[in-house]
Design a protein around this motif. Structure first.
Motif, PDB file in Angstrom:
ATOM      1  N   ARG A 233       2.792   5.771   3.874  1.00 12.63           N
ATOM      2  CA  ARG A 233       3.154   4.847   5.212  1.00 12.63           C
ATOM      3  C   ARG A 233       1.661   5.051   6.131  1.00 12.63           C
ATOM      4  NH1 ARG A 233       8.589   3.939   5.221  1.00 12.63           N
ATOM      5  NH2 ARG A 233       9.014   5.902   6.681  1.00 12.63           N
ATOM      6  N   ASP A 234       1.844   6.055   6.762  1.00 11.27           N
ATOM      7  CA  ASP A 234       0.658   6.458   7.507  1.00 11.27           C
ATOM      8  C   ASP A 234      -0.439   6.464   6.249  1.00 11.27           C
ATOM      9  OD1 ASP A 234       2.982   7.164   9.074  1.00 11.27           O
ATOM     10  OD2 ASP A 234       2.469   9.311   8.572  1.00 11.27           O
ATOM     11  N   ARG A 235      -0.823   6.892   5.326  1.00  9.27           N
ATOM     12  CA  ARG A 235      -2.643   6.870   4.938  1.00  9.27           C
ATOM     13  C   ARG A 235      -2.360   5.360   4.486  1.00  9.27           C
ATOM     14  NH1 ARG A 235      -2.240   8.738  -1.038  1.00  9.27           N
ATOM     15  NH2 ARG A 235      -0.974   6.788  -1.723  1.00  9.27           N
ATOM     16  N   GLU A 236      -1.548   4.516   4.287  1.00 13.38           N
ATOM     17  CA  GLU A 236      -1.383   3.284   4.227  1.00 13.38           C
ATOM     18  C   GLU A 236      -2.270   2.710   5.786  1.00 13.38           C
ATOM     19  OE1 GLU A 236       1.694   1.154   2.242  1.00 13.38           O
ATOM     20  OE2 GLU A 236       0.697   2.099   0.231  1.00 13.38           O
ATOM     21  N   GLN A 237      -2.018   2.927   6.305  1.00 11.93           N
ATOM     22  CA  GLN A 237      -2.246   2.323   7.652  1.00 11.93           C
ATOM     23  C   GLN A 237      -3.607   2.711   8.661  1.00 11.93           C
ATOM     24  OE1 GLN A 237       0.535   4.004  10.862  1.00 11.93           O
ATOM     25  NE2 GLN A 237       0.232   2.148  12.700  1.00 11.93           N
ATOM     26  N   ARG A 238      -3.256   3.889   8.364  1.00  6.01           N
ATOM     27  CA  ARG A 238      -4.894   4.700   8.529  1.00  6.01           C
ATOM     28  C   ARG A 238      -5.929   4.489   7.947  1.00  6.01           C
ATOM     29  NH1 ARG A 238      -2.402   9.692   8.219  1.00  6.01           N
ATOM     30  NH2 ARG A 238      -3.374  10.471   5.994  1.00  6.01           N
ATOM     31  N   ALA A 239      -5.613   3.751   6.214  1.00  7.96           N
ATOM     32  CA  ALA A 239      -6.831   3.038   5.677  1.00  7.96           C
ATOM     33  C   ALA A 239      -6.819   1.746   6.573  1.00  7.96           C
ATOM     34  CB  ALA A 239      -6.747   2.346   4.095  1.00  7.96           C
TER      35      ALA A 239
END
Length: 401
Positions: free
Chosen positions: A165-171
């Protein structure tokens, strides 16, 4: 791809589509492993049925963990009532592990307590004489190990999910930041160059009969400004190829404008009728390229505002830089002796009329604030005593965000 790799890939894809086949393989392996030690094959036929009842529900353990644990527990209760010991009781540990790994505490705790009650009943019936405490402790330790392993797997799965989720949010944030950057760049490029071109076109139309040579020069400046705008837009959008058809380096790969390009920027502003003076102090080589682009855009936007809102003014640009700090100041002052300047304006119109929307309502100042904030700096834009307007930006080059 090797056959083993293809088989592993197919099994992985199958497990993603349905967990039943993989869990059925586990149940079959446990069934075969416990046949010999339990002497099921040499006993009565109902032992085979009991063995199957203990192990077969594991094929659905990830689809219905609590139901599977209940079904295996019921088979274990029948086994206890018949006073038969089977190694297939290990299926209870697998079922408890699955509940702990896939269900919340409100399901895991009752399941663990129920299994512990079964452990005590089994130890009471089958423990050797005088060995009840040791047998109960050993069985409880195995149950606790299954429980803790399941809880650890659940925590790990939650952690991996949070990372995804953090990776998707950072993206998503990176995409939003890139869009904001492109919006700021497009605003600065389009408004500045269009303002220059409009001013040049007006001057060319004004002198086209009295001074055709000056009109022709203005038209040449318009064409050069348009080409510069197209080049800046291509560079900002990165839409070009690596090389041109002749094999030359593509213009989109040229270095982004920086402090060194403030001179040509001032020349274009002077060609549009804005008397511009640029003073640069400090070691510009120590300033990163990204910060130099920010400084260039700040000066460009400030000169654009002067062209649009203060015709006939003089713009003084001061840039002081070091390896840790940059200060950019653009001040426009009314200069009646500038050739082509319109008539005098009253003080109220000069201070508040043309610039009433620049303190935060306009996109230009908002974009400047965003650029400065990226370096933890400050921006002050407002009228100065005696008439005029000043934009002062301070950038902290030691801590870009």
């Amino acid at each position: 791809m090797r056959p083993a790799d293809r088989l592993a890939a197919r099994l992985t894809a199958l497990s993603r589509w349905s967990t039943v086949p993989a869990d059925a393989l586990l149940a079959a392996a446990l069934f075969l492993a416990t046949l010999g030690p339990g002497q099921v094959l040499s006993g009565p036929p109902w032992l085979l049925a009991l063995q199957t009842a203990l192990v077969a529900p594991l094929a659905w353990r990830r689809r219905a963990p609590m139901t599977v644990l209940g079904a295996i527990g019921l088979a274990a209760a029948v086994q206890w009532a018949l006073n038969v010991q089977l190694p297939a009781d290990a299926a209870l540990l697998v079922a408890l592990y699955t509940v702990a790994a896939r269900r919340p505490w409100r399901h895991t705790l009752p399941a663990a307590l129920a299994l512990q009650a079964g452990v005590l009943l089994a130890a009471a019936r089958w423990a050797p004489p005088g060995q009840f405490p040791f047998t109960a402790a050993a069985l409880s330790a195995m149950a606790a190990a299954a429980l803790m392993t399941g809880l650890w797997m659940r925590a790990r799965r939650a952690y991996v999910t949070s990372l995804e989720r953090d990776r998707e949010q950072r993206a998503r944030l990176a995409v939003a930041e890139e869009r904001a950057r492109m919006t700021r760049d497009m605003h600065d490029i389009v408004t500045h160059n269009l303002s220059v071109m409009v001013a040049l076109a007006d001057s060319a139309g004004y002198v086209r009969h009295s001074a055709p040579d000056r009109a022709a020069a203005a038209m040449e400046h318009i064409a050069a400004t348009g080409r510069q705008a197209l080049q800046d837009m291509r560079r900002s959008l990165s839409t070009g190829r690596a090389t041109s058809g002749e094999g030359c380096l593509d213009e989109t790969l040229q270095p982004a404008p920086g402090i060194a390009e403030l001179g040509p920027l001032a020349e274009r502003a002077r060609a549009a009728g804005l008397a511009t003076c640029v003073l640069v102090a400090g070691d510009t080589e120590a300033v990163p390229a990204a910060a130099q682009l920010t400084i260039y855009r700040l000066v460009q936007e400030a000169l654009t505002n002067t062209l649009r809102h203060a015709p006939g003014a003089r713009a003084d640009v001061r840039v002081e830089v070091s390896s840790r700090r940059a200060e950019v100041e653009v001040t426009d002052v009314r200069d009646p002796v500038v050739l082509g300047a319109p008539g005098p304006l009253d003080a109220e119109t000069w201070v508040s009329g043309p610039r009433s929307g620049l303190r935060g309502d306009g996109r230009g100042i908002a974009g400047m604030r965003e650029r400065v904030a990226a370096y933890g700096g400050t921006l002050d834009a407002g009228p100065v005593t005696g008439g005029g307007w000043r934009v002062l930006a301070v950038l902290d080059l030691g801590s870009p965000r």
